[in-house]
Structure formats: C-alpha cells, structure tokens
Write a protein that holds these residues in place. Structure first.
Motif, mmCIF file in Angstrom:
data_model
loop_
_atom_site.group_PDB
_atom_site.id
_atom_site.type_symbol
_atom_site.label_atom_id
_atom_site.label_comp_id
_atom_site.label_asym_id
_atom_site.label_seq_id
_atom_site.Cartn_x
_atom_site.Cartn_y
_atom_site.Cartn_z
ATOM 1 N N PRO A 83 0.654 -1.236 0.052
ATOM 2 C CA PRO A 83 -0.176 -0.034 0.035
ATOM 3 C C PRO A 83 0.824 1.245 -0.088
ATOM 4 C CG PRO A 83 0.152 -0.807 2.273
ATOM 5 C CD PRO A 83 1.001 -1.896 1.262
ATOM 6 N N ASP A 111 4.035 -6.603 -1.475
ATOM 7 C CA ASP A 111 3.516 -5.872 -0.322
ATOM 8 C C ASP A 111 4.554 -5.175 0.499
ATOM 9 O OD1 ASP A 111 0.896 -5.727 1.573
ATOM 10 O OD2 ASP A 111 2.648 -5.294 2.678
ATOM 11 N N ARG A 114 4.824 -5.928 4.356
ATOM 12 C CA ARG A 114 5.452 -7.388 4.573
ATOM 13 C C ARG A 114 6.958 -6.969 4.387
ATOM 14 N NH1 ARG A 114 1.205 -11.840 2.573
ATOM 15 N NH2 ARG A 114 -0.511 -11.233 4.056
ATOM 16 N N HIS A 145 2.291 1.915 9.934
ATOM 17 C CA HIS A 145 1.682 0.789 10.270
ATOM 18 C C HIS A 145 2.693 0.345 11.763
ATOM 19 C CE1 HIS A 145 0.653 0.597 6.199
ATOM 20 N NE2 HIS A 145 -0.149 -0.084 6.318
ATOM 21 N N ASN A 147 2.579 -3.233 12.922
ATOM 22 C CA ASN A 147 2.034 -4.698 12.534
ATOM 23 C C ASN A 147 2.832 -5.854 13.130
ATOM 24 O OD1 ASN A 147 0.078 -3.497 11.004
ATOM 25 N ND2 ASN A 147 0.527 -4.407 9.077
ATOM 26 N N TYR A 338 -2.182 -1.101 -5.605
ATOM 27 C CA TYR A 338 -3.348 -0.611 -4.774
ATOM 28 C C TYR A 338 -2.631 0.284 -3.696
ATOM 29 C CZ TYR A 338 -1.235 -4.405 -1.783
ATOM 30 O OH TYR A 338 -0.037 -5.179 -1.206
ATOM 31 N N ARG A 340 -4.701 0.865 -0.558
ATOM 32 C CA ARG A 340 -4.765 0.430 0.809
ATOM 33 C C ARG A 340 -5.369 -1.055 0.744
ATOM 34 N NH1 ARG A 340 -9.446 4.051 3.002
ATOM 35 N NH2 ARG A 340 -9.755 4.775 1.076
ATOM 36 N N TYR A 341 -5.210 -1.526 1.776
ATOM 37 C CA TYR A 341 -5.613 -2.926 1.941
ATOM 38 C C TYR A 341 -7.103 -2.810 1.755
ATOM 39 C CZ TYR A 341 -1.055 -3.973 3.861
ATOM 40 O OH TYR A 341 0.247 -4.345 4.013
ATOM 41 N N GLY A 342 -7.581 -4.124 1.274
ATOM 42 C CA GLY A 342 -9.033 -4.090 1.055
ATOM 43 C C GLY A 342 -9.546 -3.521 -0.465
ATOM 44 N N GLN A 344 -6.853 -4.128 -2.918
ATOM 45 C CA GLN A 344 -6.418 -4.734 -4.161
ATOM 46 C C GLN A 344 -7.163 -5.655 -4.766
ATOM 47 O OE1 GLN A 344 -5.795 -5.061 -0.745
ATOM 48 N NE2 GLN A 344 -4.597 -6.555 -0.276
ATOM 49 N N SER A 347 -3.972 -10.113 -4.983
ATOM 50 C CA SER A 347 -2.895 -9.974 -4.548
ATOM 51 C C SER A 347 -2.478 -10.848 -3.533
ATOM 52 C CB SER A 347 -2.379 -8.650 -3.685
ATOM 53 O OG SER A 347 -1.169 -8.847 -3.205
#
Ligand code: KG4
Ligand code: ZN
Length: 349
Positions: A83, A111, A114, A145, A147, A338, A340-342, A344, A347
C-alpha cells in the motif's frame, strides 16, 4: 546465484537495489524527497509522484552500474504493488512492467509493509540459515503501520496485532510537530529523550488488558497534547528544554513499553518462534532496540540503519522468497497497484 532487482516508490523515497540470493546487497540507492515535503509538514502525493517520475530511470541505471551488472544478468524484478500513495506506486509499477516486458524478465509484485520485515535479514549471516530464524515473530513499526506477525516461513504472514488508530511512527511525528520539530520527528524525539528522565513524567498506560492483542497510539498522542498545552499555560511561555527532554523520554518509553508488552503476549502464544524480526523506520530507534533486547526472550534481529526506512533491498529480498516459493506467476502482468488494504484486486503477496 540469483539476482533480483527491487524497485520501491510507495511514498517519498524512490529506491532500487540489486540483491543476491535474498540477502547479499550488491547495491542499494535511495533518493529521498524529504526536503521537498518538509515545508508542507507531510508528504504531498502529487509532488511525490512527479518526483519519482523524474528520478526513477537514472536511479535504476545507477543501481545496476553500482552492482556491476546489466539487465541481462538480472533473474527477476520485484516491485512494490502497495500500500501507499497510488500515484507514487504507479510510477514504480509502470516502470517495472515496462522493464520486464522489454527484457523478458519475470516480475514479482510485493506488499511494502510485509517487505519491511526482510530488511531485518539483509546482510545477516546466521549459522543454520533461515531454519535458525523461522518460524518467528515479526514486528513492522513505521510511519504508517504497527503490525505484528507470526511467520511460519519467509512468505507466510499471519497478522496477530495492528494499531486500531495511529501508527507508532505517526504518533512520534505528531508529538514532534507539537513540540516544533520538523517532519519526520522520530529521530528528534529520540535525540532529546537521551538527556531526559522518563521517571519525571507520569504517563497513562494504553491497551493495558493483556488479552487485547492490538496497538493504540491515539490516546498517548492526546495525552501529550494536553500535557504540553497545560505546561505552556502554567509557565506562561515556552516549555524549557530540560522539561521537554523528560516528556520525550517518558513518551518514548511508554510507546515502546506498549510494543514490548504486546509482543511478549503474542510470542507466548507461539512458543515455536525462534526469533523476533523488528523492522520499519522506527526500528532505527536505539531505545526501542534496548527495550526489546531486555524484555523479550526471543533473539531479536534489527535492520542495519540504512535498511530501516524505505529501500529497494527489502523489496528485492521479499520478491526473491516469493519467486522461489512459486506462489505467483511472474509472467503475469495483469495485476494492479493498490493504495490501501481491501482495495487490491488480486494479491497474495
Ligand atoms: O518505514 P518508514 O521510513 O516509512 C513508512 O513506511 O512509514 O518510517 C518512517 C517513520 C516516521 O514516522 C519516523 O518519524 C519514524 O519512522 N522514525 C523514528 C526514528 N527514525 C525514524 N521514530 C522513532 N525514533 C527514530 N529514531
Ligand atoms: Zn515503509
């Protein structure tokens, strides 16, 4: 020997690197735009995208030259898919797709968040190799983040905790701004905290319940805003530097106290973990490294300071592991970036 070219352009750094076998960095160049955004107090997306466009081609040519390789010798290309700022990511993704088509190279989308984890392993030579490190806990602490993952392998991420509001680095930046430091403010807070005494300022404990596997930094930020304004009112002028230093030390310790508490709880539920990888911009902080080493029973790995912040080497390294795992078809270029998450479309990485 496998050579991966990694390309990163998700925020305000254009970066590229050539990495051998996922860990040996042959070259890594980062062109930072921090100066261009400083006067706006944060990153301006349109300026970021245009600057990436200006520098990406010569930067990649320099990265290859410095590694002493040509595109023909590169085995695969890895690029940040998201993101981040969509206009900025599109510059890197479009460039990488064109390069892959031109030279007939496999392309691995990765990503960004990650990928930070792999920064902790760059240049690390552990007897026993990756088997001595994985399975592990992995913490990404950046401006965007906070995470915490359990990782069964270099490509298996299970998200165990994340921030429900501000990220840890974001909180440092906001508190620093309040005190009049330029963006990004994390390093300024760490520097001033060194001369302060955390015990002089009482701090509230956020997400105190042990069972709650989550991070929260908005309350800590609000507490600092109130404390700062109250002291300024009482004094009737600027808060003296020694008092600012105490506030920075107390704030910093509480921010990292929360991190270490949650990592300990999560690690206890995954006794098979062999190590703890800590990465992201905030991982440059010496006090955080000290507190983690003191309080967590797992062997920690931190990135070299130049691989804490955004860089192309972490993208190349994660891309290498994805490529080897066979989980993506690197000849398929039909995927989108993408922001933001959600959002994409497709992926796994
Ligand atoms: O990973 P990064 O370069 O960019 C993102 O993907 O967000 O992280 C930048 C963040 C900023 O919030 C910055 O203030 C913070 O990392 N940071 C620090 C330190 N150095 C950078 N925070 C605390 N202490 C530091 N020494
Ligand atoms: Zn980052």
């Amino acid at each position: 020997m496998t050579l991966i070219l990694g390309i990163e352009s998700s925020c305000d750094e254009t970066a590229a690197a050539v990495v051998e076998d996922g860990r040996r960095v042959l070259s890594s160049i980062v062109a930072s735009q921090t100066d261009m955004h400083m006067r706006f107090g944060g990153v301006v997306p349109e300026i970021a995208a245009r600057q990436h466009l200006r520098v990406i081609d010569p930067l990649i040519q320099d990265t290859l030259r410095e590694a002493g390789v040509t595109m023909d010798q590169i085995d695969a290309i890895a690029v940040t898919q998201g993101p981040g700022l969509i206009g900025a990511i599109l510059v890197g993704v479009s460039y990488a797709k064109a390069l892959a088509l031109t030279y007939g190279k496999p392309l691995v989308p990765v990503d960004h968040v990650r990928a930070h984890v792999h920064g902790a392993l760059l240049g690390v030579d552990v007897p026993g190799g990756l088997d001595a490190i994985f399975p592990c806990m992995a913490m990404v602490v950046s401006g965007g983040h906070s995470n915490l993952y359990f990782m069964a392998s270099p490509v298996d991420y299970e998200l165990m905790a994340h921030s429900v509001d501000d990220a840890c680095g974001e909180c440092f930046d906001k508190v620093a701004k309040l005190m009049g430091f330029p963006y990004p403010g994390g390093p300024a807070i760490e520097k001033l905290a060194r001369s302060g005494n955390a015990a002089n300022v009482r701090m509230p404990r956020m997400v105190g319940q042990k069972s709650k596997l989550m991070f929260s930094y908005a309350g800590l930020k609000t507490h600092m805003v109130n404390l700062w304004r109250q002291r300024a009112r009482e004094i009737g002028g600027p808060v003296p530097e020694s008092e600012m230093a105490d506030m920075c030390a107390a704030f910093q310790d509480e921010a990292f106290e929360q991190l270490t508490r949650k990592i300990s709880v999560a690690a206890a539920s995954r006794p098979e973990s062999r190590s703890l990888l800590v990465a992201g911009g905030v991982a440059a902080n010496g006090r955080m490294r000290e507190m983690i080493a003191e309080r967590i029973r797992l062997k920690p790995y931190f990135p070299h300071p130049r691989f804490c912040a955004d860089n192309g080497a972490m993208i190349a390294s994660y891309g290498y592991h994805i490529w080897r795992s066979g989980r993506v078809d690197p000849t398929d270029l039909g995927w989108d970036a993408y922001s933001r998450y959600g959002f994409q479309a497709s992926s796994a990485t």
